[in-house]
Design a protein around this motif. Structure first.
Motif, PDB file in Angstrom:
ATOM      1  N   PHE A 160      -4.256   6.733   7.368  1.00  0.00           N
ATOM      2  CA  PHE A 160      -4.535   5.342   7.011  1.00  0.00           C
ATOM      3  C   PHE A 160      -5.770   4.877   7.779  1.00  0.00           C
ATOM      4  O   PHE A 160      -5.704   4.596   8.969  1.00  0.00           O
ATOM      5  N   ASP A 161      -6.906   4.833   7.079  1.00  0.00           N
ATOM      6  CA  ASP A 161      -8.165   4.394   7.683  1.00  0.00           C
ATOM      7  C   ASP A 161      -8.593   3.112   6.976  1.00  0.00           C
ATOM      8  O   ASP A 161      -9.381   3.123   6.033  1.00  0.00           O
ATOM      9  N   PHE A 162      -8.088   2.003   7.435  1.00  0.00           N
ATOM     10  CA  PHE A 162      -8.317   0.713   6.788  1.00  0.00           C
ATOM     11  C   PHE A 162      -9.801   0.355   6.652  1.00  0.00           C
ATOM     12  O   PHE A 162     -10.250  -0.005   5.563  1.00  0.00           O
ATOM     13  N   PRO A 163     -10.618   0.451   7.723  1.00  0.00           N
ATOM     14  CA  PRO A 163     -12.021   0.032   7.583  1.00  0.00           C
ATOM     15  C   PRO A 163     -12.807   0.852   6.565  1.00  0.00           C
ATOM     16  O   PRO A 163     -13.658   0.315   5.864  1.00  0.00           O
ATOM     17  N   SER A 164     -12.549   2.158   6.475  1.00  0.00           N
ATOM     18  CA  SER A 164     -13.334   2.975   5.559  1.00  0.00           C
ATOM     19  C   SER A 164     -13.096   2.574   4.109  1.00  0.00           C
ATOM     20  O   SER A 164     -13.928   2.835   3.246  1.00  0.00           O
ATOM     21  N   LEU A 165     -11.991   1.915   3.835  1.00  0.00           N
ATOM     22  CA  LEU A 165     -11.697   1.435   2.488  1.00  0.00           C
ATOM     23  C   LEU A 165     -12.209   0.012   2.266  1.00  0.00           C
ATOM     24  O   LEU A 165     -12.890  -0.263   1.286  1.00  0.00           O
ATOM     25  N   PHE A 166     -11.891  -0.876   3.177  1.00  0.00           N
ATOM     26  CA  PHE A 166     -12.130  -2.292   2.953  1.00  0.00           C
ATOM     27  C   PHE A 166     -13.375  -2.837   3.655  1.00  0.00           C
ATOM     28  O   PHE A 166     -13.936  -3.826   3.200  1.00  0.00           O
ATOM     29  N   LEU A 188       0.813  -1.213   0.000  1.00  0.00           N
ATOM     30  CA  LEU A 188       0.000   0.000   0.000  1.00  0.00           C
ATOM     31  C   LEU A 188       0.851   1.270   0.000  1.00  0.00           C
ATOM     32  O   LEU A 188       0.354   2.349  -0.333  1.00  0.00           O
ATOM     33  N   GLY A 189       2.113   1.144   0.379  1.00  0.00           N
ATOM     34  CA  GLY A 189       2.978   2.326   0.467  1.00  0.00           C
ATOM     35  C   GLY A 189       2.741   3.129   1.732  1.00  0.00           C
ATOM     36  O   GLY A 189       2.930   4.349   1.735  1.00  0.00           O
ATOM     37  N   VAL A 190       2.344   2.449   2.815  1.00  0.00           N
ATOM     38  CA  VAL A 190       2.050   3.117   4.088  1.00  0.00           C
ATOM     39  C   VAL A 190       3.271   3.058   4.990  1.00  0.00           C
ATOM     40  O   VAL A 190       3.823   1.972   5.235  1.00  0.00           O
ATOM     41  N   GLN A 191       3.691   4.223   5.467  1.00  0.00           N
ATOM     42  CA  GLN A 191       4.808   4.305   6.406  1.00  0.00           C
ATOM     43  C   GLN A 191       4.268   4.615   7.801  1.00  0.00           C
ATOM     44  O   GLN A 191       3.360   5.418   7.950  1.00  0.00           O
ATOM     45  N   PRO A 192       4.806   3.965   8.840  1.00  0.00           N
ATOM     46  CA  PRO A 192       4.290   4.207  10.196  1.00  0.00           C
ATOM     47  C   PRO A 192       4.592   5.628  10.675  1.00  0.00           C
ATOM     48  O   PRO A 192       5.606   6.221  10.289  1.00  0.00           O
ATOM     49  N   ALA A 193       3.701   6.152  11.509  1.00  0.00           N
ATOM     50  CA  ALA A 193       3.948   7.456  12.126  1.00  0.00           C
ATOM     51  C   ALA A 193       4.985   7.327  13.226  1.00  0.00           C
ATOM     52  O   ALA A 193       5.779   8.246  13.461  1.00  0.00           O
ATOM     53  N   LEU A 194       4.969   6.192  13.917  1.00  0.00           N
ATOM     54  CA  LEU A 194       5.971   5.883  14.955  1.00  0.00           C
ATOM     55  C   LEU A 194       6.410   4.437  14.778  1.00  0.00           C
ATOM     56  O   LEU A 194       5.625   3.574  14.365  1.00  0.00           O
TER      57      LEU A 194
END
Length: 880
Positions: free
Chosen positions: A268-274, A206-212
């Motif tokens: 990154f809001d996983f539920p709103s997408l999937f 997905l190309g998601v990088q963690p905030a921490l």
């Protein structure tokens, strides 16, 4: 270049030093005049002759001043500022008109902003990932059926990932993550949390990088490695107060220690997408060896290679999956893949609904423009002398038209400002509306794209409703207007026809909106009248937690004692437990009648729910044949099953399914002991498929929902039941009962959302059409005051006058309705796919809209008609 810029800079600055420059100009011109006068006197002229000659040499004081002003300023900007000042003075004088116009515009523009922000978020804007157009979704079984039908087993996922050549990355997540919850302890009181098990390259794909912190590493995907989790940003803020030192800390999940290795970004809001409508608190590594035994559980997507299209990937999948199936005879299914862009998977099903909504709100804006054009035409009649005088004094028609367009643009801009404020409030409400199951809704906002759209429609609206008065003004005879004693510029029959045409178009557009809203409303009512197969009223559900050690016998004993104590509580009528509630999550297993030969393509799957005795009664599911489970069935050596009507009809057509054996639900065959009514599985609109119920002691449930039937409110139920649950299991998470009706509400929330918005737009269109009718008829009565007075003086009765006025009203309405009905017949076919058990040409809807429009038109024309009957003939004859 620099001299030009310096000159324009001086011109611009001079506009802000007007008074000082005017005094200097007056002094300079007076000095020049005095010098010329002195020269003329010395030449022998008298003072009067000297002054007259000096003025002639200067070319006239005012003309000279205008010439100087043009040279030192920006004429176009000067004229614009003059028009704006005049516009503000004019609008300030007519505050009632200004307020009404701005309010109408704010509603029309605001509605367009809200709908565009929804359409932009769901349809137009790319997904919030880098190069999101390369993300693609894989759906098994052509995307039809329960989750088990459209997902893959671990083996097929691994093989496709290994052998495909189209994808740069292929990843997956455990699709049934919403069915079960983790019990988190060690941080405040115990609570249920939702966790998603994801593949090893999930975030990289997905190309998601963690905030921490970091994402998961390959060694953490092996069963037996230490449990690690990544927190969602919202959960981190709510439960850990956004602790920046959270990475490395531990929590307890289901009595096992888990280490927090990262926090995901807020974007990154996983539920709103999937999975719209759900919430994900944390993410965990998916253990392939553990999931391998679970069957079809993996939802697969990937990132295409830069030079590969979705069509090319589909062609490869069509060839690859049959090869993989031939190489793996142990697979139970013939896997295939329908590949689509991830964007289409997320929002494709809503495309037609959103486009219909966009068209509907566009019609509202068109009605607003027509309505305000009518208002401006009526206002132009009262201002005819003003424009005639300005024209006589030298103002060109272009200048007068520009003045009218300036006024309309100022009104539309003011309406847009208020509309943006209304839209901002509406978008904020929608973004935090958990009851709406729409993808990406949480990210709806007023951004630069929405503001650009607002600017565009503001300009279009301003020009559109200011154009008609401007064109009339350009064709008007100012000399006749000056001579006329008060009949204004729009007295002619052409202008009267123009206003009448506008009202007819308003009625026609309102008719199209009302028919569309009526058809969608009737569909929605049909959806609500669908037989759910269960009774949501007075039923409530709560997530429970217990430790059965994966033992069916221990599980049965725990749940039997739990339900015994709960049923003994006051106000509890029935209670039972299920792993997946209807209209929530679901999965399907293989299901076939023992001894029957099936044709190729015949359905051999069924939705499976794992329940306790008492669940059917708690949910209000009708038992049509046979009996419910009992606790004694747990000791039965032969596993039992209850099936629904559809399963009985499909697998034993024209036969009695009782006591028949079925296979595919486990190692042993199951015997049918009961038949229940069909229950809606995932939506109220889809046809129910085969569904079966297994006993909790015979199968491992994926989560547990306690369902009780009681007339007590949910908060009272929680306070009654929670002590009992905590007494049986001190680690029971803090949770509350939710009415089962909320499942129904969530299932119909997208349709309800569209119906409510289209209904609001239709009602607004109806009100605007009524205002248009009232305005035209009222103006007509005012214009015909003398004629009406003469008729009354010659013996006409007030009733005949009233009938005459109302007959004109009804003629307008009938013409508008006729045009609108024809347009509605065409438009209704465009929304046919959105209708449920409703024909696009539904006569009830069309008849209802016809009666409503004619009634509203009659009421709109009644007030002017009533006023016409009260005209005094003597006063009317003096009327100018």
């Amino acid at each position: 270049m620099m001299p030009i810029l310096r000159a324009w800079s001086l011109r611009l600055r001079s506009m802000f030093r007007r008074e000082l420059l005017e005094r200097e100009l007056d002094a300079e011109l007076a000095s020049h005049l005095d010098l010329h006068i002195a020269d003329n006197i010395r030449a022998g002229m008298t003072p009067e002759q000297a002054r007259q000659d000096a003025l002639l040499k200067l070319g006239g004081m005012e003309q000279t001043k205008e010439h100087v002003r043009d040279r030192r300023s920006i004429p176009a900007l000067e004229i614009l500022l003059q028009d704006l000042r005049y516009t503000f003075r004019t609008l300030r004088k007519d505050r009632s008109f200004t307020a009404i116009a701005i309010l109408i515009l704010a509603l029309g523009i605001g509605a367009n902003i809200v709908v565009f922000s929804v359409v932009d978020t769901i349809l137009l804007r790319p997904l919030p990932f880098p190069d999101s157009e390369r993300l693609a979704w894989l759906a098994a079984n052509h995307g039809q059926g329960g989750l088990s039908a459209v997902t893959y087993n671990v083996g097929s996922y691994e093989e496709f990932r290994r052998h495909n050549q189209s994808f740069q990355e292929v990843t997956a997540y455990q699709a049934f993550w919403g069915s079960s919850e983790y019990n988190m302890t060690g941080h405040n009181e115990p609570q249920s949390v939702q966790g998603v098990m994801v593949g090893d390259n999930f975030f990289r794909t997905l190309g998601v990088q963690p905030a921490l912190g970091r994402t998961f590493v390959s060694g953490e995907y092996v069963k037996g490695a230490g449990i690690v989790v990544m927190l969602s940003n919202a959960f981190w803020r709510q439960q850990f107060a956004a602790d920046s030192h959270i990475v490395g800390q531990s929590i307890s999940l289901d009595k096992q220690t888990a280490t927090i290795v990262g926090v995901l970004p807020a974007t990154f809001d996983f539920p709103s997408l999937f999975s719209p409508g759900l919430h994900a608190d944390m993410f965990l590594p998916a253990y392939p060896d553990e999931l391998r035994q679970w069957g079809n559980t993996m939802a697969i997507f990937g990132r295409l290679k830069p030079d590969v299209s979705v069509a090319q990937a589909q062609s490869e999948a069509n060839v690859l999956f049959p090869q993989l199936r031939a190489a793996h005879p142990e697979w139970f299914e013939e896997y295939s893949a329908d590949i689509s862009s991830l964007k289409d998977y997320v929002s494709g099903k809503l495309r037609r609904s959103l486009l219909v909504l966009w068209v509907a709100v566009g019609l509202i804006l068109l009605i607003v423009c027509v309505n305000l054009s009518n208002f401006l035409l009526a206002r132009l009649a009262s201002r005819s002398k003003e424009f005639a005088v300005r024209g006589a004094l030298g103002a060109s028609r272009g200048r007068l038209i520009r003045q009218l367009l300036t006024e309309s643009l100022v009104l539309s801009s003011s309406g847009a400002v208020l509309g943006v404020a209304l839209a901002f409030a509406a978008d904020s409400y929608l973004a935090h509306q958990g009851s709406l199951v729409l993808p990406l809704l949480s990210s709806i906002r007023i951004d630069h794209e929405v503001l650009a759209w607002t600017l565009l429609i503001t300009l279009i609206v301003g020009v559109l409703f200011g154009l008609a008065p401007g064109l009339i003004l350009s064709r008007a005879n100012v000399q006749e207007a000056l001579k006329d004693a008060g009949r204004g510029l729009s007295e002619g029959r052409k202008h009267d026809r123009l206003r009448t045409t506008m009202v007819v178009s308003e009625i026609a557009l309102a008719c199209v909106l009302l028919v569309g809203a009526g058809l969608l409303l009737r569909s929605f009512l049909h959806v609500l009248n669908v037989d759910l197969g269960f009774q949501p009223t007075s039923a409530a559900a709560l997530t429970i937690n217990y430790d059965d050690g994966d033992s069916g016998a221990k599980r049965g004993a725990i749940l039997q004692e739990m339900l015994r104590q709960i049923k003994a509580l006051p106000g509890i009528e029935a209670a039972g437990i299920v792993d997946m509630l209807p209209l929530d999550r679901n999965r399907s297993w293989g299901f076939s009648a023992v001894g029957r030969n099936y044709r190729i393509g015949e359905e051999q799957n069924a939705i499976v729910r794992i329940v306790t005795p008492g669940y059917l009664a708690a949910m209000g599911i009708r038992l049509n044949q046979g009996r419910d489970f009992s606790w004694q069935d747990a000791s039965n050596t032969e596993p039992l099953v209850i099936i629904n009507e559809t399963a009985a009809r499909l697998h034993w057509p024209d036969q009695n399914p009782m006591e028949r054996l079925v296979s595919g639900l486990g190692r042993n065959n199951h015997r049918v002991i009961g038949v229940v009514s069909d229950v809606r599985v995932s939506s109220l609109e889809g046809s129910p498929g085969a569904e079966v119920y297994l006993l909790t002691s015979d199968a491992t449930p994926e989560g547990s929902q306690l369902v009780v039937r009681s007339k007590l409110p949910p908060d009272v139920l929680t306070s009654e039941v929670m002590p009992t649950l905590r007494g049986l299991n001190p680690a029971q998470p803090a949770t509350v009962f939710r009415p089962v009706q909320t499942l129904v509400d969530h299932a119909v929330s997208p349709r309800r959302f569209f119906v409510v918005l289209v209904g609001i737009f239709a009602a607004l269109g109806l009100v605007l059409a009524a205002l248009g009718i009232y305005g035209v008829i009222s103006y007509s009565v005012t214009r015909q005051t003398q004629e009406i007075g003469i008729r009354l003086a010659l013996g006409a009765t007030p009733a005949s006058v009233q009938i005459r006025v109302l007959s004109r009203t009804m003629r307008l309405a009938l013409v508008g309705v006729a045009v609108g009905v024809v347009a509605s017949f065409a438009a209704s076919r465009l929304i046919a796919s959105l209708l449920f058990k409703t024909e696009p040409t539904d006569p009830t809807t069309f008849a209802g809209v016809l009666m409503l429009l004619l009634t509203v038109a009659m009421l709109a024309g009644y007030v002017p008609a009533r006023r016409a009957t009260r005209i005094d003939p003597i006063t009317a004859l003096r009327y100018e």
